[in-house]
Design a protein around this motif. Structure first.
Motif, PDB file in Angstrom:
ATOM      1  N   LEU A  85      -0.112  -4.120   2.746  1.00  0.00           N
ATOM      2  CA  LEU A  85      -0.365  -5.406   2.105  1.00  0.00           C
ATOM      3  C   LEU A  85      -0.451  -5.294   0.586  1.00  0.00           C
ATOM      4  O   LEU A  85      -0.320  -6.285  -0.120  1.00  0.00           O
ATOM      5  N   VAL A  86      -0.675  -4.069   0.087  1.00  0.00           N
ATOM      6  CA  VAL A  86      -0.872  -3.865  -1.343  1.00  0.00           C
ATOM      7  C   VAL A  86       0.414  -3.473  -2.062  1.00  0.00           C
ATOM      8  O   VAL A  86       0.700  -3.976  -3.157  1.00  0.00           O
ATOM      9  N   VAL A  87       1.240  -2.605  -1.439  1.00  0.00           N
ATOM     10  CA  VAL A  87       2.378  -2.024  -2.156  1.00  0.00           C
ATOM     11  C   VAL A  87       3.548  -2.987  -2.288  1.00  0.00           C
ATOM     12  O   VAL A  87       4.446  -2.773  -3.110  1.00  0.00           O
ATOM     13  N   GLY A  88       3.585  -4.031  -1.458  1.00  0.00           N
ATOM     14  CA  GLY A  88       4.689  -4.992  -1.563  1.00  0.00           C
ATOM     15  C   GLY A  88       6.015  -4.396  -1.138  1.00  0.00           C
ATOM     16  O   GLY A  88       6.095  -3.652  -0.165  1.00  0.00           O
ATOM     17  N   ASN A  89       7.086  -4.693  -1.902  1.00  0.00           N
ATOM     18  CA  ASN A  89       8.424  -4.257  -1.513  1.00  0.00           C
ATOM     19  C   ASN A  89       8.926  -3.071  -2.331  1.00  0.00           C
ATOM     20  O   ASN A  89      10.133  -2.841  -2.417  1.00  0.00           O
ATOM     21  N   VAL A  90       8.027  -2.318  -2.949  1.00  0.00           N
ATOM     22  CA  VAL A  90       8.415  -1.100  -3.665  1.00  0.00           C
ATOM     23  C   VAL A  90       8.626  -0.005  -2.622  1.00  0.00           C
ATOM     24  O   VAL A  90       7.671   0.485  -2.017  1.00  0.00           O
ATOM     25  N   TRP A  91       9.890   0.387  -2.430  1.00  0.00           N
ATOM     26  CA  TRP A  91      10.195   1.229  -1.279  1.00  0.00           C
ATOM     27  C   TRP A  91       9.582   2.625  -1.395  1.00  0.00           C
ATOM     28  O   TRP A  91       9.248   3.247  -0.378  1.00  0.00           O
ATOM     29  N   THR A  92       9.397   3.131  -2.604  1.00  0.00           N
ATOM     30  CA  THR A  92       8.791   4.446  -2.750  1.00  0.00           C
ATOM     31  C   THR A  92       7.327   4.429  -2.326  1.00  0.00           C
ATOM     32  O   THR A  92       6.842   5.337  -1.641  1.00  0.00           O
ATOM     33  N   LEU A  93       6.603   3.385  -2.740  1.00  0.00           N
ATOM     34  CA  LEU A  93       5.213   3.251  -2.313  1.00  0.00           C
ATOM     35  C   LEU A  93       5.122   2.956  -0.818  1.00  0.00           C
ATOM     36  O   LEU A  93       4.206   3.423  -0.125  1.00  0.00           O
ATOM     37  N   LEU A  94       6.084   2.181  -0.325  1.00  0.00           N
ATOM     38  CA  LEU A  94       6.123   1.884   1.103  1.00  0.00           C
ATOM     39  C   LEU A  94       6.297   3.169   1.913  1.00  0.00           C
ATOM     40  O   LEU A  94       5.656   3.364   2.949  1.00  0.00           O
ATOM     41  N   ALA A  95       7.159   4.054   1.408  1.00  0.00           N
ATOM     42  CA  ALA A  95       7.353   5.334   2.089  1.00  0.00           C
ATOM     43  C   ALA A  95       6.063   6.143   2.101  1.00  0.00           C
ATOM     44  O   ALA A  95       5.743   6.819   3.091  1.00  0.00           O
ATOM     45  N   GLY A  96       5.281   6.081   1.012  1.00  0.00           N
ATOM     46  CA  GLY A  96       4.005   6.790   0.972  1.00  0.00           C
ATOM     47  C   GLY A  96       3.017   6.255   1.986  1.00  0.00           C
ATOM     48  O   GLY A  96       2.295   7.027   2.638  1.00  0.00           O
ATOM     49  N   VAL A  97       2.977   4.932   2.142  1.00  0.00           N
ATOM     50  CA  VAL A  97       2.075   4.333   3.129  1.00  0.00           C
ATOM     51  C   VAL A  97       2.496   4.719   4.540  1.00  0.00           C
ATOM     52  O   VAL A  97       1.659   5.021   5.402  1.00  0.00           O
ATOM     53  N   VAL A  98       3.797   4.706   4.777  1.00  0.00           N
ATOM     54  CA  VAL A  98       4.301   5.122   6.089  1.00  0.00           C
ATOM     55  C   VAL A  98       3.931   6.578   6.355  1.00  0.00           C
ATOM     56  O   VAL A  98       3.607   6.961   7.490  1.00  0.00           O
ATOM     57  N   MET A  99       3.958   7.390   5.305  1.00  0.00           N
ATOM     58  CA  MET A  99       3.558   8.787   5.455  1.00  0.00           C
ATOM     59  C   MET A  99       2.107   8.897   5.930  1.00  0.00           C
ATOM     60  O   MET A  99       1.784   9.694   6.816  1.00  0.00           O
ATOM     61  N   VAL A 100       1.216   8.077   5.361  1.00  0.00           N
ATOM     62  CA  VAL A 100      -0.182   8.085   5.787  1.00  0.00           C
ATOM     63  C   VAL A 100      -0.287   7.702   7.263  1.00  0.00           C
ATOM     64  O   VAL A 100      -1.035   8.316   8.044  1.00  0.00           O
ATOM     65  N   ASP A 101       0.475   6.700   7.656  1.00  0.00           N
ATOM     66  CA  ASP A 101       0.488   6.276   9.053  1.00  0.00           C
ATOM     67  C   ASP A 101       0.927   7.408   9.965  1.00  0.00           C
ATOM     68  O   ASP A 101       0.328   7.668  11.012  1.00  0.00           O
ATOM     69  N   ARG A 102       1.973   8.126   9.560  1.00  0.00           N
ATOM     70  CA  ARG A 102       2.479   9.223  10.366  1.00  0.00           C
ATOM     71  C   ARG A 102       1.505  10.404  10.401  1.00  0.00           C
ATOM     72  O   ARG A 102       1.416  11.112  11.407  1.00  0.00           O
TER      73      ARG A 102
END
Length: 421
Positions: free
Chosen positions: A107-124
């Motif tokens: 909800l915080v990073v928006g559509n910045v794909w690099t930050l999105l990848a970091g959040v997905v990394m935390v999920d994984r």
């Protein structure tokens, strides 16, 4: 109070419907809601990255590979920590909580794909921590002869979530195109519900129920986990799982290939995940029961044979939707025959005091292999085109099935030797 499974009672009570313990059902519901949460996000990532951000297949291969393999970074940590502390539930809770926190990050990073990848990394990473302790809890609550069935029941509930998640995401984006925040909010709510099932309704097994004493409580270590390879049957199982995973094309690449062949509207992309998950859900329990009856290694290798047929079909110039439908059915059947069955194979040979670490070692090998395979497929696609990439994957999977069959046959021989010694 912890429920100790009575093998005789389960075998007498079983009719057409499989009988599993309450803890297995609660863990299945935990996974159901967690998968609703994660798959709502996961199924829109290929569409978003490839079609909206126009990343190259090689770049997508790196991100997809990280999604597949990032959990491997902490799987051993989660397994060893659970075995050393004998607090499998608490370690699993940490993993599920990390995934819930990742939803807030979306909800915080928006559509910045690099930050999105970091959040997905935390999920994984959360997934990596929780998987081995959770599967160990399933095995502790199940008699040995029913492991395939129990993991099949869990995977059926887990996959129901994987089916519901994409449907919810598809519905939201159809009603409100581009409303990714709404997807992320609902995803967070589902993650919290799943965490609640684990926290409130699952307990750690008492050591006495597992035949474990307290004297060896501090004997476990990282080196002890590495020594799991000396357990009879473990090294061949790890070899089989790793080589087969290395030759496996990720779902994201498979679905993109299907979409380009049939050229359906991109908004229907998440429904490919739904179809596969539906087949997986329907066949998970029958596949687990079949594995318990005719042999888990046979069903496991048979699942990869189905995947081989999918690869062949991708190279045939079919037209119309029928080949895609057949491929999705085969893909769901492949998952039903391999996912839970692999964990049942491991549960049958790893001693209880190192069960979580043993499962973590196995899933680490397969996850790292999937990471490497996804990156390699993306590079091949960018370099020589999708046809060459699929053809080489087909050849690789054929060789991997042969290696895996020999390795699992060797594992079976070692198990027989142990049984007669």
């Amino acid at each position: 109070m912890y429920e100790v499974v009575n093998s005789g009672q389960l075998l007498k009570a079983r009719r057409w419907m499989p009988m599993v313990s309450r803890a297995v059902v609660m863990l299945g519901l935990t996974s159901l809601f967690t998968d609703i949460s994660s798959e709502m996000v996961a199924t829109i990532l290929p569409l978003y990255l490839l079609f909206d951000l126009h990343l190259s297949p090689a770049a997508f291969g790196v991100i997809d590979g990280l999604y597949q393999g990032a959990a491997a970074l902490v799987r051993i940590f989660g397994g060893v920590a659970a075995d050393r502390s004998r607090r499998h539930k608490e370690v699993a809770v940490i993993g599920y909580a990390l995934s819930a926190v990742a939803r807030l990050g979306l909800l915080v990073v928006g559509n910045v794909w690099t930050l999105l990848a970091g959040v997905v990394m935390v999920d994984r990473l959360g997934k990596g921590i929780r998987t081995a302790p959770r599967d160990a809890l399933i095995s502790f609550n199940t008699p040995k002869e029913e492991l395939g069935t129990a993991f099949g029941v869990h995977r059926a509930l887990d996959t129901a979530g994987a089916m519901i998640g994409p449907v919810v995401a598809f519905g939201l984006l159809t009603i409100a195109p581009g409303a990714y925040d709404a997807v992320f909010v609902i995803s967070l709510c589902a993650a919290l519900i799943g965490l609640g099932f684990l926290t409130l309704f699952v307990q750690n097994p008492p050591q006495a129920a597992l035949g474990l004493g307290g004297a060896d409580r501090h004997a476990l270590s990282w080196s002890a986990a590495a020594q799991l390879l000396r357990v009879r049957g473990m090294a061949p199982l790890l070899l089989a799982g790793t080589v087969l995973s290395l030759a496996t094309i990720s779902d994201g690449f498979l679905y993109v290939t299907m979409q380009r062949r049939v050229e359906f509207a991109a908004r229907f992309f998440p429904l490919l995940y739904v179809a596969t998950a539906a087949v997986f859900m329907l066949l998970a329990v029958p596949a687990g029961r079949l594995a318990d009856r005719i042999g888990r290694a046979r069903v496991f290798i048979g699942g990869y044979a189905l995947l081989l047929v999918v690869y062949v079909s991708l190279l045939v110039p079919w037209t119309g939707p029928l080949p895609v439908i057949v491929d999705l059915i085969l893909l769901g059947a492949y998952y039903a025959a391999t996912d839970g069955v692999l964990m049942a194979l491991a549960s049958a040979i790893v001693p209880p005091e190192q069960r979580a670490a043993g499962m973590a070692l196995l899933t680490t090998g397969t996850s790292l292999a999937r990471l490497a395979g996804s990156i390699l497929f993306g590079v091949l696609w960018t370099w020589q085109g999708v046809g060459v990439a699929v053809a080489l994957s087909l050849a690789g999977l054929s060789a991997a099935i042969l290696v895996g069959s020999v390795a699992l046959r060797r594992r079976g021989e070692e198990a027989d030797d142990r049984a007669t010694s």
